[in-house]
Design a protein around this motif. Sequence first.
Motif, PDB file in Angstrom:
ATOM      1  N   ILE A  39       0.831  -1.198   0.000  1.00 24.19           N
ATOM      2  CA  ILE A  39       0.000   0.000   0.000  1.00 24.19           C
ATOM      3  C   ILE A  39       0.872   1.258   0.000  1.00 24.19           C
ATOM      4  O   ILE A  39       1.808   1.375   0.789  1.00 24.19           O
ATOM      5  N   SER A  42      -3.639   5.366   1.713  1.00 28.71           N
ATOM      6  CA  SER A  42      -5.013   5.035   2.050  1.00 28.71           C
ATOM      7  C   SER A  42      -5.750   6.353   2.252  1.00 28.71           C
ATOM      8  O   SER A  42      -5.260   7.413   1.820  1.00 28.71           O
ATOM      9  N   GLY A  67      -9.587   0.743   7.269  1.00 26.21           N
ATOM     10  CA  GLY A  67      -9.151   1.311   5.995  1.00 26.21           C
ATOM     11  C   GLY A  67      -9.864   0.700   4.813  1.00 26.21           C
ATOM     12  O   GLY A  67      -9.447  -0.349   4.304  1.00 26.21           O
ATOM     13  N   GLY A  70      -7.532   1.878  -0.525  1.00 25.01           N
ATOM     14  CA  GLY A  70      -6.094   1.700  -0.659  1.00 25.01           C
ATOM     15  C   GLY A  70      -5.665   1.740  -2.111  1.00 25.01           C
ATOM     16  O   GLY A  70      -6.437   1.377  -3.007  1.00 25.01           O
ATOM     17  N   CYS A 102      -6.672  -1.201   4.687  1.00 25.73           N
ATOM     18  CA  CYS A 102      -5.489  -0.591   4.081  1.00 25.73           C
ATOM     19  C   CYS A 102      -4.851   0.533   4.885  1.00 25.73           C
ATOM     20  O   CYS A 102      -4.003   1.255   4.344  1.00 25.73           O
TER      21      CYS A 102
END
Length: 331
Positions: A39, A42, A67, A70, A102
């Motif tokens: 990642i 985010s 999250g 992402g 994420c």
Amino acid sequence: MSFNAIILEKDEINGFSHSLKTITKQQLLQQQGDTLVQIHYSSINYKDALALTNKSPVVRQWPMVPGIDGVGTVIESSSDRYQAGDTVILNGWGCGETHWGCLAQYAYLKSDWLIPLPQNITPYQSMIIGTAGYTAALCVKRIVDFGIKPQSGTVLVTGASGGVGSVAVALLSKLGYQVTASTGKLTDKEYLHKLGASNIIDSKQLKQAGKPLQKEQWSAVVDVVGSHTLANVCAQTQYGGIVACCGLAQGMDFPATVAPFILRGVTLAGIDSVMASYDNRIAAWNLLAQYLDDKILAHIGNTIRLDECVDTAHNMIAGKTKGRFVVDVNK
């Protein structure tokens, strides 16, 4: 391999807690998935804020990495859809609720949940947009597909200072619509005018109980607020108009009557971004790539670190934020 992630935990002894922890790849791969993604960025959406503050039962499995958004690079995948090196976007699909999300440096996801990063959008810009902006695009697309044209009349956007509202105002304006922005933060007038709003109203006038039918004002509405606000905007929508409903910032209730629907032919369209089809996702992101320029995205976006997410979430729930918050997970 180990990496940083926000972990939400809850038990009968200690209650709810949040912390920034180190996670191993072995722990991550216990999640169901087929694609490991590094990642890059985010974002914080309203649903993320609810999870991070434990203000609503968003999280359904513990512990959880929040999250719902992402963007990152595929490291490895057992799916034929993506190969190592591809840049992909995640929006929704239960991440941050039932599957680790994420707000971390790596995520293990299902390839069916991912879409390729569109051309003309950078990874950072994609998270300025995020689920909020992508949901706004679904709302705008629904209005356009319904047949509402710029000459049909003014379009209202509620919660206009927030993530969904900001992108909705910008998109509608770029498409040629006259946009009225409703906000509880009248200090944001300059911000909203720069996004393309031609008129700004105080959201207070929509939040109280109103008459079943009111003066027809809007050809279409993007509503993120729900409750009395949604009831009032339905009562104010012109004959044959449409209200795209995608949020519940004021409440989940809908204290309305059937009058706008059976006497004015108003359509109430529910917009779900979590489980939208691949084709609808691609269409929404293509709309965003075509009409949101660099200046608008820079105007909407703010950047924060992982360790700033919880404070940002509290401010978002309290209505003290505007625009979008991109999380640089590597800071």
